[in-house]
Each structure stands twice: as structure tokens, then as C-alpha cells.
Design a protein around this motif. Structure first.
Motif, PDB file in Angstrom:
ATOM      1  N   VAL A  71       0.870  -1.169   0.000  1.00 48.26           N
ATOM      2  CA  VAL A  71       0.000   0.000   0.000  1.00 48.26           C
ATOM      3  C   VAL A  71       0.908   1.220   0.000  1.00 48.26           C
ATOM      4  CG1 VAL A  71      -1.784   1.274   1.255  1.00 48.26           C
ATOM      5  CG2 VAL A  71      -1.813  -1.229   1.234  1.00 48.26           C
ATOM      6  N   THR A  72       0.683   2.103  -0.937  1.00 42.91           N
ATOM      7  CA  THR A  72       1.554   3.269  -1.091  1.00 42.91           C
ATOM      8  C   THR A  72       0.915   4.522  -0.511  1.00 42.91           C
ATOM      9  OG1 THR A  72       0.658   3.977  -3.202  1.00 42.91           O
ATOM     10  CG2 THR A  72       2.373   2.271  -3.276  1.00 42.91           C
ATOM     11  N   ASP A  73       1.717   5.566  -0.417  1.00 47.87           N
ATOM     12  CA  ASP A  73       1.193   6.861   0.006  1.00 47.87           C
ATOM     13  C   ASP A  73       0.109   7.342  -0.959  1.00 47.87           C
ATOM     14  OD1 ASP A  73       3.212   7.047  -1.945  1.00 47.87           O
ATOM     15  OD2 ASP A  73       3.852   9.030  -1.306  1.00 47.87           O
ATOM     16  N   VAL A  74       0.250   7.013  -2.227  1.00 48.82           N
ATOM     17  CA  VAL A  74      -0.763   7.380  -3.228  1.00 48.82           C
ATOM     18  C   VAL A  74      -2.072   6.644  -2.935  1.00 48.82           C
ATOM     19  CG1 VAL A  74      -1.355   7.312  -5.687  1.00 48.82           C
ATOM     20  CG2 VAL A  74       0.972   7.908  -4.973  1.00 48.82           C
ATOM     21  N   ASP A  75      -1.984   5.361  -2.586  1.00 47.36           N
ATOM     22  CA  ASP A  75      -3.191   4.604  -2.223  1.00 47.36           C
ATOM     23  C   ASP A  75      -3.908   5.276  -1.066  1.00 47.36           C
ATOM     24  OD1 ASP A  75      -3.047   2.296  -4.005  1.00 47.36           O
ATOM     25  OD2 ASP A  75      -1.362   1.618  -2.789  1.00 47.36           O
ATOM     26  N   ILE A  76      -3.149   5.692  -0.053  1.00 45.85           N
ATOM     27  CA  ILE A  76      -3.734   6.326   1.129  1.00 45.85           C
ATOM     28  C   ILE A  76      -4.502   7.582   0.714  1.00 45.85           C
ATOM     29  CG2 ILE A  76      -3.230   7.485   3.324  1.00 45.85           C
ATOM     30  CD1 ILE A  76      -2.765   4.480   3.494  1.00 45.85           C
ATOM     31  N   ARG A  77      -3.867   8.425  -0.118  1.00 45.54           N
ATOM     32  CA  ARG A  77      -4.540   9.652  -0.563  1.00 45.54           C
ATOM     33  C   ARG A  77      -5.792   9.328  -1.377  1.00 45.54           C
ATOM     34  NH1 ARG A  77       0.767  11.262  -1.336  1.00 45.54           N
ATOM     35  NH2 ARG A  77       0.652  10.952  -3.585  1.00 45.54           N
ATOM     36  N   GLU A  78      -5.714   8.304  -2.231  1.00 48.05           N
ATOM     37  CA  GLU A  78      -6.869   7.937  -3.047  1.00 48.05           C
ATOM     38  C   GLU A  78      -7.990   7.316  -2.220  1.00 48.05           C
ATOM     39  OE1 GLU A  78      -5.376   5.516  -6.257  1.00 48.05           O
ATOM     40  OE2 GLU A  78      -4.533   7.246  -7.308  1.00 48.05           O
TER      41      GLU A  78
END
Length: 153
Positions: free
Chosen positions: A132-139
Motif C-alpha cells: 500500500v503506497t502513500d498514493v493509495d492512502i490519498r486515493e
């Protein structure tokens, strides 16, 4: 499974549990099977019928390819801490009084059940052990907020 290229993100059923695990294609074999990289290990000869491609957006794919500190998060609590930080570190949050910030943090903490549901949905899509990436968290943020709003009604 036949169109998968080396390096493609996949999920694969690797044991009798029926769960899918996150992996990437290490090699395509002449017999139609795949060798997969899964959680730091090489799993050889996985039948194509047990391998499914995983679609991720360009921003997530870019984040997965970069190996930046803080870019990849592991563990539900660490995921939620990153999610909380994303919601409470913006310029608007810093303009709140200490009492308002405390109320806002408490409201964010109340989002955890909705957050855990979104995280479970992501794991179902990408497989157990998926990064899980930082981008996933934002999305995830808008979906978590929508889930929480539905749960509150």
C-alpha cells in the motif's frame, strides 16, 4: 494470464486457502506457467489459471516503482497512522485552535472502521501482502469519508 509481461503486478492463489497473494511476474515459462516474486521469495511454476493481473493507476504504479522512504507502508496501524497524518497535516488544519485540532483528531480516529473496510477492499483487489503506497492512502480518503458518512446515517 497469457498476456502478462515480466514485472507485471498480479495476484495469485498460491496455497489451498483460496486467498490470493500479491506478486509480480518474474518469468514466463515455455510450459505456460509463471515464476512469481511474492513477499521476497520466488515461487516457480505457478499455473496461468491461478494468476490474475492487477490494475493500478499510473500514480500508484510510479509509487511502487520508486523505493522512497515513507512511500510504502506496512501494517494496518501504520496505514491508519499515515491516513491520519494525511488528514491532519494540511495547511487548513494548522489554522485550527488546539481544541479544534483535538476534536478533528478524534473525528479522524472515528473513521478507522471505514478505513479498515477500504483497506480490506484494496487487499481483495490486489491480494494479501499487497504493498500500500502513500498514493493509495490519498486515493482512499474520499472513499473512507463516504463510507463513514453512510455508516452515520
Amino acid at each position: 494470464g497469457g498476456s502478462l509481461r515480466v514485472g507485471a503486478l498480479v495476484k495469485a492463489r498460491l496455497d489451498a486457502s483460496g486467498r490470493s497473494f500479491s506478486a509480480s511476474v518474474h518469468a514466463r515459462n515455455e510450459d505456460g506457467t509463471f515464476d512469481l516474486s511474492c513477499d521476497g521469495s520466488l515461487v516457480e511454476g505457478v499455473p496461468a489459471a491461478l494468476v490474475e493481473p492487477v490494475a493500478v493507476g499510473a500514480a500508484v504504479a510510479d509509487s511502487l516503482l520508486r523505493d522512497e522512504p515513507g512511500g510504502h507502508i506496512e501494517g494496518t496501524s501504520a496505514f491508519f497512522d499515515a491516513f491520519t497524518a494525511a488528514l491532519t497535516s494540511g495547511p487548513k488544519f494548522s489554522t485550527l485552535t488546539a481544541a479544534q485540532q483535538a476534536v478533528a483528531r478524534e473525528k479522524v480516529q472515528s473513521l478507522r472502521p471505514a478505513y479498515e473496510q477500504e483497506l480490506a477492499a484494496l487487499r481483495a483487489t490486489r491480494g494479501q501482502g499487497a504493498t500500500v503506497t502513500d498514493v493509495d492512502i490519498r486515493e482512499m480518503m474520499p472513499r473512507v469519508m463516504a463510507r463513514a458518512a453512510r455508516a452515520a446515517t
